[in-house]
Design an enzyme around this catalytic site. Sequence first.
Site, PDB file in Angstrom:
ATOM      1  N   ASP A  21      62.161   7.855  38.849  1.00 50.07           N
ATOM      2  CA  ASP A  21      63.503   8.195  39.317  1.00 50.07           C
ATOM      3  C   ASP A  21      63.727   7.733  40.753  1.00 50.07           C
ATOM      4  O   ASP A  21      62.789   7.629  41.544  1.00 50.07           O
ATOM      5  CB  ASP A  21      63.690   9.724  39.207  1.00 50.07           C
ATOM      6  CG  ASP A  21      65.151  10.128  39.259  1.00 50.07           C
ATOM      7  OD1 ASP A  21      66.026   9.253  39.116  1.00 50.07           O
ATOM      8  OD2 ASP A  21      65.418  11.329  39.446  1.00 50.07           O
ATOM      9  N   GLY A  22      64.988   7.457  41.067  1.00 50.32           N
ATOM     10  CA  GLY A  22      65.360   7.159  42.453  1.00 50.32           C
ATOM     11  C   GLY A  22      65.773   5.714  42.709  1.00 50.32           C
ATOM     12  O   GLY A  22      65.969   5.335  43.876  1.00 50.32           O
ATOM     13  N   HIS A  38      67.240  -0.898  40.189  1.00 46.99           N
ATOM     14  CA  HIS A  38      66.562  -1.033  38.889  1.00 46.99           C
ATOM     15  C   HIS A  38      65.683  -2.291  38.876  1.00 46.99           C
ATOM     16  O   HIS A  38      64.547  -2.270  38.418  1.00 46.99           O
ATOM     17  CB  HIS A  38      67.573  -1.101  37.745  1.00 46.99           C
ATOM     18  CG  HIS A  38      68.417   0.144  37.620  1.00 46.99           C
ATOM     19  ND1 HIS A  38      67.881   1.400  37.746  1.00 46.99           N
ATOM     20  CD2 HIS A  38      69.746   0.328  37.385  1.00 46.99           C
ATOM     21  CE1 HIS A  38      68.856   2.300  37.608  1.00 46.99           C
ATOM     22  NE2 HIS A  38      69.987   1.675  37.392  1.00 46.99           N
ATOM     23  N   LEU A 132      44.520   0.449  26.908  1.00 40.68           N
ATOM     24  CA  LEU A 132      45.524   1.403  27.395  1.00 40.68           C
ATOM     25  C   LEU A 132      46.722   1.363  26.452  1.00 40.68           C
ATOM     26  O   LEU A 132      47.125   0.282  26.014  1.00 40.68           O
ATOM     27  CB  LEU A 132      45.963   0.980  28.814  1.00 40.68           C
ATOM     28  CG  LEU A 132      47.168   1.687  29.433  1.00 40.68           C
ATOM     29  CD1 LEU A 132      46.827   3.109  29.849  1.00 40.68           C
ATOM     30  CD2 LEU A 132      47.669   0.923  30.663  1.00 40.68           C
TER      31      LEU A 132
END
Length: 251
Positions: A21-22, A38, A132
């Site tokens: 976020d942010g 973004h 992963l």
Amino acid sequence: MDLLDQINKENVPYHVAIIMDGNGRWAKLKGKPRVFGHKNGVKSVRETIKAAGNAGVKALTLYAFSTENWNRPKAEVKTLMALFLTSLKSEVKELIKNNIKFQIIGDQESLTKSVLKGLNKVIEQTKNNDALTLTIALSYGSREEIVNSFKNISKKIVNKELSIEEIDENIINNHLYTFTLPDVDLMIRTSGEKRISNFLLWQIAYAELHFTNVLWPDFTKNDFYNAILEYQNRERRFGKTGEQIKTTNEI
Ligand code: IPE
Ligand code: IPE
Ligand code: MG
């Protein structure tokens, strides 16, 4: 200084989830439009995936777009979707090279055909990788996920594939989008907001929460390692007493 060396490799969270976020605020501070934030968030994603691999995290789940984010201005949504596709295309080689399995969770029906096609291609290309598991939550909402699981469980009951008595936590778990993943051990949220915003509500029942004021485009590998170090200083009691936990650890 690289904080990786300080991490105890015996106690690394298996599953880390991040609310990235942010981006908008980061761009605003620079006098730029939100989408600039973004775009700059992509490098933080890249760096975080690398850091997770280095630390020995086995599952990394990133919140990229919520069901509620569809309510943002159309132009921002469009740019975000295009950004997902282009970033994925430019990263696929790296995912393959690093033995990373890519998957998505969320309401796939709301995604456009071209986005889905691009995603499915990478899912297919990386499906046998196992260093992963990288899960991107796209058009994801935990409540929508739970509604969807209720529907699928109900269908099985109507078709007599399942009885009401058989419903338990495992059955519910197995009908969530995250059915292949274990519960979240550590959840991180950047940007200073201290809320969950409809992310993995069931799966974080016993997760450790880490909130940082760093805005997502500024998030670096050391911020990630720092969250793991904080996690390693916590005592996860799962309802037991601290004394019980210490005795079990000693055995
Ligand atoms: C997170 O950054 C990215 C998405 C939700 C897609 P924001 O766009 O929410 O940034 P802020 O919270 O407005 O700063
Ligand atoms: C949550 O961030 C969703 C993602 C990070 C993708 P938001 O910025 O949309 O959350 P709220 O609306 O501030 O809670
Ligand atoms: Mg936000």
